[in-house]
Design a protein around this motif. Structure first.
Motif, short mmCIF file in Angstrom:
data_model
loop_
_atom_site.label_atom_id
_atom_site.label_comp_id
_atom_site.label_asym_id
_atom_site.label_seq_id
_atom_site.Cartn_x
_atom_site.Cartn_y
_atom_site.Cartn_z
N SER A 14 18.63 -19.80 -8.94
CA SER A 14 18.71 -20.23 -7.55
C SER A 14 20.16 -20.41 -7.12
CB SER A 14 17.94 -21.54 -7.35
OG SER A 14 18.48 -22.57 -8.16
N GLN A 15 21.02 -20.90 -8.03
CA GLN A 15 22.44 -21.05 -7.71
C GLN A 15 23.10 -19.69 -7.51
OE1 GLN A 15 23.39 -23.38 -11.30
NE2 GLN A 15 24.13 -25.02 -9.95
N ALA A 16 22.74 -18.75 -8.35
CA ALA A 16 23.29 -17.40 -8.22
C ALA A 16 22.86 -16.78 -6.90
CB ALA A 16 22.84 -16.54 -9.39
N GLU A 20 -2.07 -16.56 -3.50
CA GLU A 20 -3.12 -17.26 -2.76
C GLU A 20 -3.17 -18.72 -3.17
OE1 GLU A 20 -6.35 -13.77 -1.76
OE2 GLU A 20 -6.61 -14.98 -3.55
N SER A 21 -2.94 -18.99 -4.45
CA SER A 21 -2.93 -20.37 -4.90
C SER A 21 -1.80 -21.15 -4.24
CB SER A 21 -2.77 -20.41 -6.44
OG SER A 21 -2.62 -21.72 -6.88
N LEU A 22 -0.63 -20.52 -4.19
CA LEU A 22 0.49 -21.16 -3.52
C LEU A 22 0.21 -21.35 -2.04
CD1 LEU A 22 3.52 -22.02 -3.95
CD2 LEU A 22 4.10 -19.79 -3.03
N PHE A 23 -0.39 -20.34 -1.42
CA PHE A 23 -0.70 -20.40 0.01
C PHE A 23 -1.66 -21.54 0.32
CE2 PHE A 23 -3.43 -19.19 3.56
CZ PHE A 23 -2.49 -18.94 4.54
N ILE A 50 13.77 -13.42 0.06
CA ILE A 50 14.49 -14.58 0.61
C ILE A 50 14.21 -15.86 -0.18
CG2 ILE A 50 14.67 -13.64 2.95
CD1 ILE A 50 12.30 -15.37 3.76
N SER A 51 13.64 -15.72 -1.38
CA SER A 51 13.36 -16.89 -2.24
C SER A 51 12.57 -17.95 -1.49
CB SER A 51 14.67 -17.48 -2.79
OG SER A 51 15.40 -16.53 -3.51
N GLY A 52 11.64 -17.52 -0.65
CA GLY A 52 10.96 -18.43 0.26
C GLY A 52 10.12 -19.50 -0.41
N ASP A 53 9.62 -19.24 -1.62
CA ASP A 53 8.81 -20.25 -2.30
C ASP A 53 9.61 -21.50 -2.64
OD1 ASP A 53 6.63 -18.56 -2.18
OD2 ASP A 53 6.97 -17.72 -4.17
N HIS A 54 10.93 -21.40 -2.64
CA HIS A 54 11.77 -22.54 -2.97
C HIS A 54 12.03 -23.45 -1.77
CE1 HIS A 54 12.59 -21.09 -7.01
NE2 HIS A 54 12.93 -19.92 -6.52
#
Length: 555
Positions: A126-128, A198-201, A537-541
């Motif tokens: 994530s830092q990178a 779907e689980s995350l959603f 875009i690393s949206g899950d973070h």
């Protein structure tokens, strides 16, 4: 000499192919070998120390420190011109002020980068990603500054004074980006499969709004409804709230005053400062500065809460200074708002929304203009369930951005013009930027529909050399020209761009008669997954904290 030359060439090739390996990246080698992995080998060799062997991390740190010194020089030069007593045209002054703002951002971004890598050869993923985003944005900011100065009329001596050093500055930033990427950025992340998404959603798709009971009562009494249907048990944290009403029933009568009252430099875990904007037409130019972080602006709905302006290039503004609404502060969220520029097609470039804000989100918003409506300038951005109207290049810029479940409405341009939906501005092969349009609907606005197909509409054209745009799982109506994509100028960028389509539908989606450029591709799910919210875009973070509905991967 021939044997030594062969050895160096082999080593250079070996390093260029394998820099993603952390163990190899730690090997000390000459600057000549390192520089062959950058877009400007000879320039790279001219700036790096050549009398010693170092690791790619050492060279990256050296180059980035040099970039900071160079940027400081550029900013001082711009400031000196702005202090001249007279003799500058208004367009030139505006272009210089754009540069002042953009170079100031670059100073901050480079300082942040140096702090991140100064004492380490390893970064978390994530830092990178964060640092890669900053270094990509630095190049974009520099390019915008340079373009603005070159476009000023009448031409001035300033253009000549900046041209050569700015070109070298661009090369320096490119070298810094390449060295950082090859040293610190891991290989491309793998996409998730549908079941996991779907689980995350289901866990994060709709979130409740967490605010004090007093603020909740204020919000509900004014809006008559809640922001979202709540499910899944999550909550969006709001630490304070103010109300804007042009009729005087709130805390402020203008949006700009509410923004000015927001706290500065807040952290994500402190929650949002929410600005609730009561329905009405707000004729003002709103700017959200870099230090106004984690603002959430909520209106009464599309075409109910309207922010409007009419600045344009034809009236003496630069493209960058023309927006009705400009946001730089990271973590910004806008919901249920219309932002428009009413200058019209005849006034050329006229931006409604300029977005420079990292980790920014627009949900259920309408963005209306003609040429250059939406400038997704830089950083990481997400748009969901938005309506976007325009004519020429009306979604443009060099952010890493995903549009999901949006409606895209090409309008009727000036006579003799054709429509291009996107003009993506990636200038360097190592930038992590591009435009991803997923599960959107592309249909003609009423004025274009009444034109009965006389105006041609294209998916995009290559504004810059490495322009990157992907349409996937979207509906394209018959307004889309069968070729799909338009040229910018002759053969410019046709073999370096990356344009792709995946699993689209509708009468305009057939790829049978699409362009045959080297950079155009019809891709599979394996490639398309790289341009999803999760991967691109690393949206899950960061999106779960906004409460905004999104899908992590392919649908």
């Amino acid at each position: 000499m021939a044997s030594m030359h062969s050895t160096i060439c082999f080593l250079s090739l070996f390093l260029a192919l394998h820099f993603f390996s952390p163990s190899l990246a730690k090997i000390s080698t000459s600057s000549d070998a390192i520089c062959n992995s950058t877009p400007y080998p000879f320039f790279c060799q001219s700036i790096l120390p050549n009398n010693q062997s170092s690791t790619i991390y050492d060279y990256a740190r050296f180059s980035i420190r040099h970039s900071l010194e160079t940027t400081s020089h550029f900013l001082s030069l711009v400031n000196s011109y702005l202090t001249l007593p007279n003799g500058l045209s208004q367009p030139t002054i505006r272009a210089l002020k754009d540069c002042q703002s953009l170079l100031g951002l670059n100073m901050d971004f480079l300082s942040t980068t140096i702090q991140s890598i100064d004492s380490t050869d390893t970064l978390q993923s994530s830092q990178a990603d964060d640092t890669h985003t900053l270094l990509s944005a630095i190049m974009t900011n520099h390019q915008t500054c340079s373009d603005g100065l070159q476009a000023t009329t009448p031409p001035s001596s300033i253009q000549n004074n900046f041209l050569s050093p700015f070109d070298d500055g661009n090369k320096l930033y490119s070298v810094s980006l390449a060295l950082f990427k090859h040293g610190y950025v891991p290989k491309t992340r793998k996409g998730r499969w549908l079941a996991e998404r779907e689980s995350l959603f289901s866990k994060y798709g709709h979130l409740g709004l967490k605010m004090s009971s007093q603020h909740q009562k204020i919000y509900e009494s004014l809006s008559g409804r809640k922001l979202w249907q709540t499910s899944g048990g999550g909550q969006v944290k709001v630490n304070n709230m103010v109300v804007v009403s042009k009729h005087g029933s709130g805390n402020f009568t203008t949006i700009s005053d509410a923004v000015a009252a927001a706290p500065t430099n807040t952290a994500a875990n402190q929650g949002y400062f929410m600005i609730y904007v009561v329905g009405g037409v707000y004729e003002e130019y709103v700017s959200i500065a870099q230090n106004k972080q984690y603002l959430m602006m909520v209106g009464d709905g599309i075409n109910k809460t309207v922010i409007t302006g009419n600045h344009s290039v034809a009236d003496g503004w630069t493209t960058y200074s023309s927006p009705t609404f400009a946001v730089v502060g990271p973590g910004f969220v806008a919901i249920n708002i219309t932002i428009q520029n009413t200058a019209g097609a005849i006034k050329q470039q006229a931006v409604a929304l300029l977005n420079n804000a990292d980790l920014s989100t627009f949900y259920n918003c309408s963005i209306k203009g003609y040429q250059d409506t939406l400038l997704t300038h830089s950083m990481r951005q997400f748009y969901s369930h938005c309506d976007i109207y325009g004519t020429v290049d009306f979604i443009f810029g060099n952010a890493a951005v995903v549009f999901q479940n949006c409606n895209v409405y090409p309008r009727l341009p000036m006579q003799g013009q054709f429509n291009t939906i996107t003009a993506q501005g990636r200038t360097d092969i190592n930038q992590n930027t591009g435009t991803s349009i997923q599960n959107c609907t592309i249909i003609a606005a009423p004025d274009l529909a009444a034109d009965n197909g006389k105006t041609q509409t294209y998916l995009g054209r290559p504004w810059q050399l490495y322009s990157r745009t992907v349409y996937m799982q979207s509906f394209m109506d018959s307004l889309i020209n069968p070729a799909g994509w338009a040229v910018w100028s002759g053969t410019f960028a046709l073999d370096t761009l990356y344009y792709a389509e995946y699993n689209n539908r509708g009468p305009g989606s057939s790829t049978t008669n699409r362009v045959t450029w080297p950079g155009y591709h019809v891709i599979s799910a394996t490639d398309a997954v790289n341009f999803t919210v999760s991967n691109f875009i690393s949206g899950d973070h960061w999106l779960p904290a906004t409460g905004v509905l999104y899908t992590s991967g392919l649908m």
